[in-house]
Design an enzyme around this catalytic site. Sequence first.
Site, PDB file in Angstrom:
ATOM      1  N   GLY A  77       1.009  -0.973  -0.209  1.00  8.81           N
ATOM      2  CA  GLY A  77      -0.064   0.244  -0.077  1.00  8.81           C
ATOM      3  C   GLY A  77       0.630   1.309  -0.381  1.00  8.81           C
TER       4      GLY A  77
ATOM      5  N   GLY B 234       3.855  -3.705  -3.478  1.00 12.12           N
ATOM      6  CA  GLY B 234       3.876  -3.934  -4.802  1.00 12.12           C
ATOM      7  C   GLY B 234       4.197  -3.206  -5.810  1.00 12.12           C
TER       8      GLY B 234
ATOM      9  N   CYS C 164     -15.239  -2.106 -28.499  1.00 15.09           N
ATOM     10  CA  CYS C 164     -16.224  -1.996 -28.344  1.00 15.09           C
ATOM     11  C   CYS C 164     -17.152  -2.075 -27.575  1.00 15.09           C
ATOM     12  CB  CYS C 164     -17.027  -3.359 -29.537  1.00 15.09           C
ATOM     13  SG  CYS C 164     -18.840  -3.021 -30.197  1.00 15.09           S
TER      14      CYS C 164
HETATM   15  N1  LLP Z   1      -0.275  -7.327   0.312  1.00 15.73           N
HETATM   16  C1  LLP Z   1      -1.076  -7.956   0.294  1.00 15.73           C
HETATM   17  C2  LLP Z   1      -2.051  -9.091   1.311  1.00 15.73           C
HETATM   18  C3  LLP Z   1      -2.391  -7.389  -0.787  1.00 15.73           C
HETATM   19  O1  LLP Z   1      -3.484  -7.716  -0.721  1.00 15.73           O
HETATM   20  C4  LLP Z   1      -2.230  -5.882  -1.681  1.00 15.73           C
HETATM   21  C5  LLP Z   1      -2.240  -5.569  -2.850  1.00 15.73           C
HETATM   22  C6  LLP Z   1      -0.774  -6.171  -2.266  1.00 15.73           C
HETATM   23  C7  LLP Z   1       0.319  -6.662  -0.275  1.00 15.73           C
HETATM   24  C8  LLP Z   1       0.245  -4.902  -2.432  1.00 15.73           C
HETATM   25  O2  LLP Z   1       0.358  -3.706  -2.420  1.00 15.73           O
HETATM   26  P1  LLP Z   1       0.312  -2.669  -3.637  1.00 15.73           P
HETATM   27  O3  LLP Z   1       1.719  -2.259  -2.554  1.00 15.73           O
HETATM   28  O4  LLP Z   1       0.875  -2.740  -4.803  1.00 15.73           O
HETATM   29  O5  LLP Z   1      -0.748  -1.293  -2.776  1.00 15.73           O
HETATM   30  N2  LLP Z   1      -5.260  -4.176  -8.735  1.00 15.73           N
HETATM   31  C9  LLP Z   1      -5.205  -2.841  -7.874  1.00 15.73           C
HETATM   32  C10 LLP Z   1      -4.508  -2.823  -6.471  1.00 15.73           C
HETATM   33  C11 LLP Z   1      -4.929  -3.738  -5.652  1.00 15.73           C
HETATM   34  C12 LLP Z   1      -3.782  -4.746  -4.729  1.00 15.73           C
HETATM   35  C13 LLP Z   1      -4.305  -5.794  -4.272  1.00 15.73           C
HETATM   36  N3  LLP Z   1      -3.837  -5.796  -2.713  1.00 15.73           N
HETATM   37  C14 LLP Z   1      -5.351  -1.825  -8.313  1.00 15.73           C
HETATM   38  O6  LLP Z   1      -4.561  -1.281  -9.915  1.00 15.73           O
HETATM   39  O7  LLP Z   1      -4.774  -0.387  -7.745  1.00 15.73           O
END
Ligand code: LLP
Length: 408
Positions: free
Chosen positions: A222, A265, A332
């Site tokens: 996050g 991430g 489309c």
């Molecule tokens: N840890 C867990 C348990 C998670 O569910 C997630 C993301 C992360 C770490 C990594 O989060 P990050 O650092 O990437 O924010 N597709 C969406 C984001 C979905 C995130 C799902 N879980 C987007 O494109 O904004």
Amino acid sequence: MQKELDSLLLTNAAHEFGTPLYIYDSDSIRMQYLKLITAFKGIKSRIFYACKALTNIHILKLMNELDSNIDCSSINEIHLAMLAGFSPEKIIFTSNGVLFDEVIEAVGLGVHVNIDNISTLERFGMTFGGKYPASIRLRPNIMAGGNINIATGHENSKFGIPIEMIDSILTIVEKYNIEIDGLHIHSGSDMNDQHVYVKEVEIMADYARFFPHLNWIDLGGGLKIPYDQHENETDINQLALRLAALFKKFRKPDGSEYEIWLEPGKFLVSACGYLVSRVNVIQKTPKQTFVYLDTGFNHLIRPMFYGAFHRITNLSNEGGLKQPYNIVGNLCETDTFAENRSLPEISEGDYLVFHNAGAYGFEMSMNYNARLKPAEVMVENGNTRLIRRRDNLKDLLRNQIDTENMFS
Ligand code: LLP
């Protein structure tokens, strides 16, 4: 803002490999990883790359080379991580309501298992109680994250066991003698408020005393990255200092330190990624000018799915006179990337690039409208290397029955 790949390199890559094209800058990934490691130096901690953001095997191999750990959300992500060279000890599996068979398989592989619901905890206890440790994902009832669809910690979220169910957790843990080695909270993605991590720690500190085998506290992912120029990245140095101060006081009953785990991430792979696309058609209407690209939400779903903002630049006319455009895809179905976006004059055939497309870009792509998935390229020491070839028609039919002879 990070230093970005220069336009010439992106344009040359588009010429060489065709469009739409995903391009990843390996230096950016290295730099982001180093930033994290440096900030947390001297603090007992581990970084787990949340590979759901981007699972190309070459990206995973790079993460392994960097000595990162890895966070997986499915059994297949675990298999990919192991194929990329990660040892089981460096893998955490945070499942989300998966079939228990996946958990059994993960235990068989020897990875850390993080349990997100009461039913799985009970099954885990019956099957592995006293024999294999597990951690628990708690739902903190905190609203955080860039938008509601990526907020995972609030009181209507499906993710994790609500903290108010602590008694049920403890009953099961005691009944089956489960060794709980970690507590985990992931409140959301793209969080611009560092204080959320502090609140998460405070919550887990409240419950830690119930778990005598606890070794680590996982604060999820996050971390914020700037999608727009006026936004800021999470100040990782400041966060590390705040956490260090908290964990000075919040210690194991024997006085030793808990290990802090983080699962970024976006922070690691958003800015590294570019989606280069070509302008198919321009249509001026009395109200607006539509720019139709050779891509759509089938390749970058974030704007349509989350209303997400992605910076766009016109590689073919960077200094041109700015005008408002509606940048749309060729599907489309309504697939708007940006409305009324002021960009240097665009002509048919120009290359436009979407920035910050590395995380949840290719990874969420699909073959809607029987469109082909883009190729992926990695930039290393200024050189481009193809790491996934573009789909072809055969790929669309690959798993369909009685199609093998259609191409002879
Ligand atoms: N840890 C867990 C348990 C998670 O569910 C997630 C993301 C992360 C770490 C990594 O989060 P990050 O650092 O990437 O924010 N597709 C969406 C984001 C979905 C995130 C799902 N879980 C987007 O494109 O904004």
